[in-house]
Design a protein around this motif. Structure first.
Motif, PDB file in Angstrom:
ATOM      1  N   ASP A   1      -0.189  18.795  10.598  1.00  0.00           N
ATOM      2  CA  ASP A   1      -1.515  18.589  10.008  1.00  0.00           C
ATOM      3  C   ASP A   1      -1.414  18.458   8.491  1.00  0.00           C
ATOM      4  N   ARG A   2      -0.630  19.341   7.867  1.00  0.00           N
ATOM      5  CA  ARG A   2      -0.438  19.280   6.415  1.00  0.00           C
ATOM      6  C   ARG A   2       0.227  17.960   6.019  1.00  0.00           C
ATOM      7  N   PHE A   3       1.224  17.533   6.784  1.00  0.00           N
ATOM      8  CA  PHE A   3       1.912  16.277   6.504  1.00  0.00           C
ATOM      9  C   PHE A   3       0.936  15.106   6.542  1.00  0.00           C
ATOM     10  N   HIS A   4       0.080  15.058   7.585  1.00  0.00           N
ATOM     11  CA  HIS A   4      -0.865  13.946   7.704  1.00  0.00           C
ATOM     12  C   HIS A   4      -1.908  13.969   6.588  1.00  0.00           C
ATOM     13  N   ARG A   5      -2.393  15.160   6.255  1.00  0.00           N
ATOM     14  CA  ARG A   5      -3.363  15.237   5.157  1.00  0.00           C
ATOM     15  C   ARG A   5      -2.726  14.765   3.846  1.00  0.00           C
ATOM     16  N   GLN A   6      -1.483  15.179   3.579  1.00  0.00           N
ATOM     17  CA  GLN A   6      -0.791  14.776   2.359  1.00  0.00           C
ATOM     18  C   GLN A   6      -0.526  13.268   2.352  1.00  0.00           C
ATOM     19  N   THR A   7      -0.130  12.732   3.506  1.00  0.00           N
ATOM     20  CA  THR A   7       0.119  11.289   3.605  1.00  0.00           C
ATOM     21  C   THR A   7      -1.168  10.513   3.352  1.00  0.00           C
ATOM     22  N   ASN A   8      -2.267  10.966   3.946  1.00  0.00           N
ATOM     23  CA  ASN A   8      -3.555  10.301   3.730  1.00  0.00           C
ATOM     24  C   ASN A   8      -3.966  10.365   2.258  1.00  0.00           C
ATOM     25  N   ALA A   9      -3.779  11.509   1.644  1.00  0.00           N
ATOM     26  CA  ALA A   9      -4.137  11.654   0.224  1.00  0.00           C
ATOM     27  C   ALA A   9      -3.270  10.743  -0.650  1.00  0.00           C
ATOM     28  N   ASP A  10      -1.961  10.675  -0.351  1.00  0.00           N
ATOM     29  CA  ASP A  10      -1.064   9.806  -1.114  1.00  0.00           C
ATOM     30  C   ASP A  10      -1.459   8.340  -0.951  1.00  0.00           C
ATOM     31  N   PHE A  11      -1.770   7.941   0.280  1.00  0.00           N
ATOM     32  CA  PHE A  11      -2.172   6.559   0.528  1.00  0.00           C
ATOM     33  C   PHE A  11      -3.475   6.244  -0.202  1.00  0.00           C
ATOM     34  N   SER A  12      -4.428   7.154  -0.119  1.00  0.00           N
ATOM     35  CA  SER A  12      -5.716   6.954  -0.780  1.00  0.00           C
ATOM     36  C   SER A  12      -5.540   6.822  -2.292  1.00  0.00           C
ATOM     37  N   ARG A  13      -4.723   7.695  -2.869  1.00  0.00           N
ATOM     38  CA  ARG A  13      -4.472   7.637  -4.309  1.00  0.00           C
ATOM     39  C   ARG A  13      -3.809   6.311  -4.688  1.00  0.00           C
ATOM     40  N   GLY A  14      -2.817   5.886  -3.914  1.00  0.00           N
ATOM     41  CA  GLY A  14      -2.126   4.627  -4.188  1.00  0.00           C
ATOM     42  C   GLY A  14      -3.064   3.438  -4.078  1.00  0.00           C
ATOM     43  N   LEU A  15      -3.905   3.442  -3.036  1.00  0.00           N
ATOM     44  CA  LEU A  15      -4.855   2.337  -2.858  1.00  0.00           C
ATOM     45  C   LEU A  15      -5.883   2.304  -3.985  1.00  0.00           C
ATOM     46  N   ARG A  16      -6.364   3.479  -4.384  1.00  0.00           N
ATOM     47  CA  ARG A  16      -7.327   3.557  -5.486  1.00  0.00           C
ATOM     48  C   ARG A  16      -6.719   3.004  -6.774  1.00  0.00           C
ATOM     49  N   GLU A  17      -5.463   3.383  -7.063  1.00  0.00           N
ATOM     50  CA  GLU A  17      -4.781   2.874  -8.258  1.00  0.00           C
ATOM     51  C   GLU A  17      -4.618   1.360  -8.183  1.00  0.00           C
ATOM     52  N   HIS A  18      -4.281   0.846  -7.009  1.00  0.00           N
ATOM     53  CA  HIS A  18      -4.123  -0.597  -6.839  1.00  0.00           C
ATOM     54  C   HIS A  18      -5.443  -1.323  -7.078  1.00  0.00           C
ATOM     55  N   VAL A  19      -6.540  -0.795  -6.519  1.00  0.00           N
ATOM     56  CA  VAL A  19      -7.859  -1.429  -6.699  1.00  0.00           C
ATOM     57  C   VAL A  19      -8.239  -1.435  -8.181  1.00  0.00           C
ATOM     58  N   LEU A  20      -8.014  -0.316  -8.877  1.00  0.00           N
ATOM     59  CA  LEU A  20      -8.343  -0.258 -10.307  1.00  0.00           C
ATOM     60  C   LEU A  20      -7.505  -1.257 -11.109  1.00  0.00           C
ATOM     61  N   GLU A  21      -6.228  -1.372 -10.772  1.00  0.00           N
ATOM     62  CA  GLU A  21      -5.371  -2.350 -11.458  1.00  0.00           C
ATOM     63  C   GLU A  21      -5.844  -3.775 -11.180  1.00  0.00           C
ATOM     64  N   GLN A  22      -6.257  -4.052  -9.930  1.00  0.00           N
ATOM     65  CA  GLN A  22      -6.757  -5.381  -9.596  1.00  0.00           C
ATOM     66  C   GLN A  22      -8.047  -5.679 -10.358  1.00  0.00           C
ATOM     67  N   LEU A  23      -8.931  -4.694 -10.442  1.00  0.00           N
ATOM     68  CA  LEU A  23     -10.181  -4.900 -11.191  1.00  0.00           C
ATOM     69  C   LEU A  23      -9.893  -5.165 -12.658  1.00  0.00           C
ATOM     70  N   GLU A  24      -8.983  -4.409 -13.224  1.00  0.00           N
ATOM     71  CA  GLU A  24      -8.611  -4.610 -14.624  1.00  0.00           C
ATOM     72  C   GLU A  24      -7.995  -5.996 -14.819  1.00  0.00           C
ATOM     73  N   PHE A  25      -7.148  -6.414 -13.917  1.00  0.00           N
ATOM     74  CA  PHE A  25      -6.528  -7.732 -13.989  1.00  0.00           C
ATOM     75  C   PHE A  25      -7.594  -8.820 -13.908  1.00  0.00           C
ATOM     76  N   GLU A  26      -8.518  -8.675 -12.933  1.00  0.00           N
ATOM     77  CA  GLU A  26      -9.572  -9.681 -12.764  1.00  0.00           C
ATOM     78  C   GLU A  26     -10.478  -9.740 -13.995  1.00  0.00           C
ATOM     79  N   GLN A  27     -10.771  -8.593 -14.594  1.00  0.00           N
ATOM     80  CA  GLN A  27     -11.594  -8.581 -15.805  1.00  0.00           C
ATOM     81  C   GLN A  27     -10.873  -9.276 -16.958  1.00  0.00           C
ATOM     82  N   ALA A  28      -9.569  -9.040 -17.062  1.00  0.00           N
ATOM     83  CA  ALA A  28      -8.782  -9.715 -18.112  1.00  0.00           C
ATOM     84  C   ALA A  28      -8.789 -11.219 -17.864  1.00  0.00           C
ATOM     85  N   GLN A  29      -8.647 -11.648 -16.620  1.00  0.00           N
ATOM     86  CA  GLN A  29      -8.698 -13.071 -16.286  1.00  0.00           C
ATOM     87  C   GLN A  29     -10.071 -13.637 -16.646  1.00  0.00           C
TER      88      GLN A  29
END
Length: 138
Positions: free
Chosen positions: A81-109
């Protein structure tokens, strides 16, 4: 390890049972001649207590293995259970960072396109050509 301990207990228990049956039957060794005499000479009056000690040791080893297995079994669910919660949190954090980077890139474009539009709009156009047409922003 649990199966090994269970097998050792089973073997010890069967040995005790064979010894008890031989003791209770009171029959001499079924072998005759030299082998029968050898059986008589090798008779150990302490064998029963030795066999009993081996059975108790095997039982204690099985109990210890069972306790280890139960400890692992009960904690594995918590760990998974701890492993799955940590994996989900890591994935969520990574996806959030990717979305923010994409938004920043699109705004620069977008800013670059707006700057290009400002430059192009300053260029003189010939009336009545396609270059003079600018759609309304409504």
């Amino acid at each position: 390890q649990y199966q090994k301990a269970a097998a050792a207990l089973d073997a010890s228990t069967k040995e005790r049972q064979r010894w008890q049956e031989a003791e209770h039957s009171g029959a001499p060794s079924p072998r005759s001649g030299v082998l029968g005499k050898l059986d008589e000479l090798m008779y150990d009056p302490q064998k029963g207590s030795k066999v009993e000690v081996r059975v108790k040791e095997a039982d204690a080893e099985l109990s210890a293995a069972k306790e280890r297995w139960e400890a692992i079994s009960t904690s594995i669910h918590t760990e998974v259970d701890r492993f799955h919660r940590q994996t989900n949190a890591d994935f969520s954090r990574g996806l959030r960072e990717h979305v923010l980077e994409q938004l920043e890139f699109e705004q620069a474009q977008q800013r670059e396109w707006e700057q290009l539009l400002d430059i192009v709009e300053r260029v003189e156009t010939v009336p009545g050509t396609a270059a003079s047409f600018r759609p309304s922003s409504s």
